[in-house]
Scaffold this active site. Structure first.
Site, PDB file in Angstrom:
ATOM      1  CG  ASP A 117       7.629 -17.579  25.207  1.00 25.79           C
ATOM      2  OD1 ASP A 117       6.867 -18.886  25.368  1.00 25.79           O
ATOM      3  OD2 ASP A 117       7.687 -16.993  25.982  1.00 25.79           O
TER       4      ASP A 117
HETATM    5  N1  URA Z   1       9.868 -18.150  30.118  1.00 24.46           N
HETATM    6  C1  URA Z   1       9.274 -17.379  29.355  1.00 24.46           C
HETATM    7  O1  URA Z   1       8.432 -16.495  29.617  1.00 24.46           O
HETATM    8  N2  URA Z   1       9.455 -17.601  27.781  1.00 24.46           N
HETATM    9  C2  URA Z   1      10.305 -18.577  27.400  1.00 24.46           C
HETATM   10  O2  URA Z   1      10.524 -18.775  26.271  1.00 24.46           O
HETATM   11  C3  URA Z   1      10.889 -19.340  28.279  1.00 24.46           C
HETATM   12  C4  URA Z   1      10.840 -19.002  29.617  1.00 24.46           C
END
Ligand code: URA
Length: 251
Positions: A117
């Site tokens: 993310d």
């Molecule tokens: N899980 C999440 O919530 N975000 C990420 O970026 C990777 C795994």
């Protein structure tokens, strides 16, 4: 006309050249050579093992030039900082993880392996190797991905157990995970290892139990660990490191 690029003056067997250029499978290429449809420098090719020099030899199939561009395979490990998108481009002009790379890494077809993310930091691989991407991301290989998490509030023992066993999210049950306790204080209080790669999975798992993830950082993929790599920097992985990452696979 088919397109492939190669650097350096190295030879390779005609069969390999034609397969990598996308002419067809090994069997199809062997058949085409036997039928006399392939020529090297104007002369009908007689052997599929004959060495050819992509930059010097003129290779044709049914009289049409076959151009060869073999992409050098590269794998980079990046420590992703906050605020970058895990894509190769963005139509709204936002910065992506590729913007960190110097000019020499442009035009090599690099793309992120899986995603992190915008507000997640840590280990991200970039490559132009489709086979490797498949091995690292396909759920059947169940590669372990370890994250450090900071949540406000601490999990009760039964909550930790339920996250480990699996919780029901809107896209189904999560597979078994492992949770480690690190500290009561920031920057991180838990580690979690998951074997899937669903969108915002770790955040949603904690949110399911009412905990907001304030910081999230990926520190491991398979046997590859993020060590001695500052946020915003990257390094090239060696063939040994890549092989070692793949060895963690179950199947
Ligand atoms: N899980 C999440 O919530 N975000 C990420 O970026 C990777 C795994």
């Amino acid at each position: 006309m088919l397109h492939v690029t190669i650097t350096g003056m190295e030879s390779l067997p005609l069969l390999k050249y034609l397969v990598e250029a996308g002419l067809g499978s090994r069997r199809q290429v062997v058949a085409a050579i036997k039928l006399g449809r392939v020529a090297v420098n104007g002369k009908q090719a007689e052997s599929y093992t004959m060495p050819v020099y992509p930059q010097a030899d003129r290779i044709t199939f049914d009289g049409q030039p076959v151009s060869f561009h073999r992409q050098v395979k590269i794998v980079l490990m990046l420590n992703k900082p906050l605020g970058l998108l895990t894509t190769t481009s963005d139509d709204r002009g936002r910065k992506t993880v590729l913007d960190i790379l110097p000019a020499e890494y442009r035009g090599l077809g690099l793309y992120p392996v899986g995603r992190l993310d915008h507000d997640t930091t840590g280990l991200l691989l970039l490559t132009n190797d489709g086979n490797l991407t498949y091995r690292l991301t396909h759920p059947r290989f169940e590669l372990g991905k370890e994250y450090l998490v900071y949540t406000e509030g601490l999990l009760k023992p039964q909550e930790k157990e339920s996250l480990e066993k699996g919780v029901l999210l809107d896209d189904g049950m999560t597979a078994p995970a492992t949770i480690g306790e690190i500290s009561y204080d920031p920057p991180y209080n838990y580690s979690i290892t998951i074997h899937e790669g669903r969108t915002r999975q770790v955040r949603r798992m904690f949110a399911h139990l009412g905990y907001t993830v304030r910081s999230l950082k990926r520190v491991r993929m398979g046997n590859l660990r993020l060590v001695n790599l500052k946020e915003g920097s990257f390094r090239k992985l060696s063939a040994q490191e890549i092989a070692s990452a793949l060895r963690e696979h179950k199947k």
